[in-house]
Design a protein around this motif. Structure first.
Motif, PDB file in Angstrom:
ATOM      1  N   GLU A  40      18.662  65.293 -72.850  1.00 21.44           N
ATOM      2  CA  GLU A  40      17.394  65.942 -73.172  1.00 21.44           C
ATOM      3  C   GLU A  40      16.493  66.008 -71.834  1.00 21.44           C
ATOM      4  O   GLU A  40      15.757  66.869 -71.737  1.00 21.44           O
ATOM      5  CB  GLU A  40      16.389  65.088 -74.190  1.00 21.44           C
ATOM      6  N   ILE A  41      16.649  65.072 -70.913  1.00 16.69           N
ATOM      7  CA  ILE A  41      16.221  65.461 -69.594  1.00 16.69           C
ATOM      8  C   ILE A  41      16.793  66.363 -69.053  1.00 16.69           C
ATOM      9  O   ILE A  41      15.875  67.350 -68.464  1.00 16.69           O
ATOM     10  CB  ILE A  41      16.404  63.968 -68.709  1.00 16.69           C
ATOM     11  N   ILE A  42      18.032  66.832 -69.112  1.00 16.23           N
ATOM     12  CA  ILE A  42      18.604  67.812 -68.617  1.00 16.23           C
ATOM     13  C   ILE A  42      18.120  69.094 -69.062  1.00 16.23           C
ATOM     14  O   ILE A  42      17.571  70.214 -68.562  1.00 16.23           O
ATOM     15  CB  ILE A  42      20.242  67.724 -68.707  1.00 16.23           C
ATOM     16  N   VAL A  43      18.195  69.214 -70.393  1.00 14.28           N
ATOM     17  CA  VAL A  43      17.731  70.419 -71.245  1.00 14.28           C
ATOM     18  C   VAL A  43      16.079  70.833 -70.968  1.00 14.28           C
ATOM     19  O   VAL A  43      15.910  71.888 -70.624  1.00 14.28           O
ATOM     20  CB  VAL A  43      18.099  70.128 -72.717  1.00 14.28           C
ATOM     21  N   LEU A  44      15.419  69.670 -71.048  1.00 17.15           N
ATOM     22  CA  LEU A  44      13.905  69.760 -70.754  1.00 17.15           C
ATOM     23  C   LEU A  44      13.627  70.372 -69.338  1.00 17.15           C
ATOM     24  O   LEU A  44      12.790  71.393 -69.324  1.00 17.15           O
ATOM     25  CB  LEU A  44      13.074  68.722 -71.211  1.00 17.15           C
ATOM     26  N   ARG A  45      14.303  69.947 -68.313  1.00 15.68           N
ATOM     27  CA  ARG A  45      14.116  70.622 -67.143  1.00 15.68           C
ATOM     28  C   ARG A  45      14.603  71.961 -67.030  1.00 15.68           C
ATOM     29  O   ARG A  45      13.747  72.709 -66.516  1.00 15.68           O
ATOM     30  CB  ARG A  45      14.809  69.658 -66.189  1.00 15.68           C
ATOM     31  N   VAL A  46      15.654  72.270 -67.696  1.00 11.33           N
ATOM     32  CA  VAL A  46      16.051  73.647 -67.588  1.00 11.33           C
ATOM     33  C   VAL A  46      15.111  74.372 -68.412  1.00 11.33           C
ATOM     34  O   VAL A  46      14.638  75.704 -68.134  1.00 11.33           O
ATOM     35  CB  VAL A  46      17.645  73.809 -68.137  1.00 11.33           C
ATOM     36  N   ALA A  47      14.457  74.132 -69.701  1.00 10.97           N
ATOM     37  CA  ALA A  47      13.564  74.834 -70.369  1.00 10.97           C
ATOM     38  C   ALA A  47      12.437  75.134 -69.416  1.00 10.97           C
ATOM     39  O   ALA A  47      11.751  76.249 -69.602  1.00 10.97           O
ATOM     40  CB  ALA A  47      13.103  74.079 -71.401  1.00 10.97           C
ATOM     41  N   HIS A  48      11.820  73.967 -68.798  1.00 12.31           N
ATOM     42  CA  HIS A  48      10.603  74.417 -67.737  1.00 12.31           C
ATOM     43  C   HIS A  48      10.843  75.256 -66.781  1.00 12.31           C
ATOM     44  O   HIS A  48       9.986  76.117 -66.368  1.00 12.31           O
ATOM     45  CB  HIS A  48      10.154  72.770 -67.251  1.00 12.31           C
ATOM     46  N   LEU A  49      12.067  75.188 -66.155  1.00  6.79           N
ATOM     47  CA  LEU A  49      12.265  75.992 -65.067  1.00  6.79           C
ATOM     48  C   LEU A  49      12.632  77.307 -65.537  1.00  6.79           C
ATOM     49  O   LEU A  49      12.027  78.331 -64.571  1.00  6.79           O
ATOM     50  CB  LEU A  49      13.423  75.523 -64.125  1.00  6.79           C
ATOM     51  N   GLN A  50      12.941  77.589 -66.586  1.00  2.00           N
ATOM     52  CA  GLN A  50      13.179  78.919 -67.317  1.00  2.00           C
ATOM     53  C   GLN A  50      11.800  79.299 -67.831  1.00  2.00           C
ATOM     54  O   GLN A  50      11.937  80.514 -68.452  1.00  2.00           O
ATOM     55  CB  GLN A  50      14.356  79.003 -68.160  1.00  2.00           C
ATOM     56  N   GLY A  51      11.139  78.648 -67.968  1.00  4.59           N
ATOM     57  CA  GLY A  51       9.704  79.033 -68.716  1.00  4.59           C
ATOM     58  C   GLY A  51      10.182  79.255 -70.321  1.00  4.59           C
ATOM     59  O   GLY A  51       9.518  80.260 -70.850  1.00  4.59           O
ATOM     60  N   GLU A  84      12.675  76.684 -76.144  1.00  5.82           N
ATOM     61  CA  GLU A  84      13.532  75.397 -75.941  1.00  5.82           C
ATOM     62  C   GLU A  84      12.551  74.295 -75.755  1.00  5.82           C
ATOM     63  O   GLU A  84      12.854  73.208 -76.178  1.00  5.82           O
ATOM     64  CB  GLU A  84      14.139  75.449 -74.863  1.00  5.82           C
ATOM     65  N   LEU A  85      11.304  74.329 -75.106  1.00  3.98           N
ATOM     66  CA  LEU A  85      10.551  73.201 -75.054  1.00  3.98           C
ATOM     67  C   LEU A  85      10.164  72.828 -76.418  1.00  3.98           C
ATOM     68  O   LEU A  85       9.983  71.527 -76.621  1.00  3.98           O
ATOM     69  CB  LEU A  85       9.528  73.632 -74.181  1.00  3.98           C
ATOM     70  N   ALA A  86       9.650  73.623 -77.477  1.00  5.44           N
ATOM     71  CA  ALA A  86       8.977  73.391 -78.610  1.00  5.44           C
ATOM     72  C   ALA A  86      10.146  72.712 -79.303  1.00  5.44           C
ATOM     73  O   ALA A  86       9.680  71.476 -80.017  1.00  5.44           O
ATOM     74  CB  ALA A  86       8.718  74.520 -79.321  1.00  5.44           C
ATOM     75  N   ALA A 141       6.467  64.714 -66.153  1.00  3.46           N
ATOM     76  CA  ALA A 141       7.153  64.878 -64.692  1.00  3.46           C
ATOM     77  C   ALA A 141       8.274  66.010 -64.847  1.00  3.46           C
ATOM     78  O   ALA A 141       8.399  66.775 -63.915  1.00  3.46           O
ATOM     79  CB  ALA A 141       7.697  63.390 -64.534  1.00  3.46           C
ATOM     80  N   LEU A 142       8.820  65.933 -65.824  1.00  6.00           N
ATOM     81  CA  LEU A 142       9.747  67.044 -66.030  1.00  6.00           C
ATOM     82  C   LEU A 142       9.269  68.519 -66.016  1.00  6.00           C
ATOM     83  O   LEU A 142       9.965  69.443 -65.269  1.00  6.00           O
ATOM     84  CB  LEU A 142      10.513  67.110 -67.475  1.00  6.00           C
ATOM     85  N   ALA A 143       8.010  68.509 -66.407  1.00 10.10           N
ATOM     86  CA  ALA A 143       7.273  69.890 -66.177  1.00 10.10           C
ATOM     87  C   ALA A 143       6.994  70.188 -64.843  1.00 10.10           C
ATOM     88  O   ALA A 143       6.917  71.052 -64.341  1.00 10.10           O
ATOM     89  CB  ALA A 143       6.044  70.102 -67.036  1.00 10.10           C
ATOM     90  N   THR A 144       6.493  69.171 -63.957  1.00 13.59           N
ATOM     91  CA  THR A 144       6.065  68.970 -62.715  1.00 13.59           C
ATOM     92  C   THR A 144       7.130  68.936 -61.496  1.00 13.59           C
ATOM     93  O   THR A 144       6.778  69.540 -60.346  1.00 13.59           O
ATOM     94  CB  THR A 144       4.784  68.221 -62.418  1.00 13.59           C
ATOM     95  N   GLY A 145       8.040  68.403 -62.111  1.00 15.76           N
ATOM     96  CA  GLY A 145       9.085  68.023 -60.848  1.00 15.76           C
ATOM     97  C   GLY A 145       8.722  66.951 -60.027  1.00 15.76           C
ATOM     98  O   GLY A 145       9.457  66.851 -59.080  1.00 15.76           O
ATOM     99  N   GLU A 146       7.843  66.217 -60.480  1.00 16.34           N
ATOM    100  CA  GLU A 146       7.726  64.744 -59.738  1.00 16.34           C
ATOM    101  C   GLU A 146       8.446  63.720 -60.603  1.00 16.34           C
ATOM    102  O   GLU A 146       8.203  63.301 -61.688  1.00 16.34           O
ATOM    103  CB  GLU A 146       6.242  64.528 -60.053  1.00 16.34           C
ATOM    104  N   PHE A 147       9.870  63.431 -59.811  1.00 17.58           N
ATOM    105  CA  PHE A 147      10.550  62.512 -60.485  1.00 17.58           C
ATOM    106  C   PHE A 147      10.880  61.454 -60.276  1.00 17.58           C
ATOM    107  O   PHE A 147      11.677  60.616 -60.244  1.00 17.58           O
ATOM    108  CB  PHE A 147      12.076  63.182 -60.384  1.00 17.58           C
TER     109      PHE A 147
END
Length: 179
Positions: A61-72, A76-78, A96-102
């Motif tokens: 889910e970390i991976i999927v959510l980061r992809v969803a954020h990067l793709q806007g 997927e986020l919902a 953090a997944l939204a902002t990129g502060e990991f």
């Protein structure tokens, strides 16, 4: 408003209706059913990615959510914010997944996030990034990581192009979340 007609699940073969029902009869499935020649293969790949023991639910889910954020990808986020919470991600980690502060993620999670960020933003991995990913994951898991990213990156493109409406229950989950 969704730009592509959604298929009627009731008009689908029983095996597809059962598969979709187990996953909540989501709009994404009704959209992708417009491609009946590839839908069965896509569902098999998705099932394999989720059945694989390579990544636990949290890391997946970390991976999927980061992809969803990067793709806007609002859709997927919902769909994946609740899955991320169910996998143990905190509100701070979701932010953090939204902002990129990991800073709060462990070594393995950060290595995956580094791969996701570089691949999604440059569409390539530098040799040193492949070496770093290989060191943490090995060739098999690194390849599976790339497959997981490609699945959700490509899906985000389809969802964004179709401007797919977020399913009712998931709509409330995304309100107030970082974009």
């Amino acid at each position: 408003m969704t730009r592509v007609r959604l298929a009627d699940l009731e008009q689908q073969p029983e095996s597809i209706r059962e598969w979709a029902a187990r996953r909540g009869n989501l709009n994404v499935f009704r959209l992708l059913l417009n491609a009946p020649n590839v839908f069965p293969g896509w569902t098999r790949m998705l099932d394999e990615l989720y059945a694989s023991p390579t990544f636990d639910n949290r890391l997946r889910e970390i991976i999927v959510l980061r992809v969803a954020h990067l793709q806007g990808s609002e859709y997927e986020l919902a769909q994946h914010l609740p899955l991320g919470r169910a996998a143990g991600l905190t509100d701070q980690e979701l932010d953090a997944l939204a902002t990129g502060e990991f800073a709060g993620f462990d070594r393995k999670e950060r290595a995956a996030l580094d791969v996701v960020d570089e691949l999604c933003t440059t569409r390539r991995l530098r040799p040193e990034s492949v070496a770093a990913g290989r060191k943490v994951f090995g060739d098999e898991a690194l390849t599976e990581l790339l497959m997981l990213v490609s699945c959700y990156y490509g899906l985000a493109l389809v969802l964004n192009a179709a401007d797919l409406d977020i399913d009712g229950p998931a709509r409330s989950m995304i309100e107030g979340q970082p974009r």
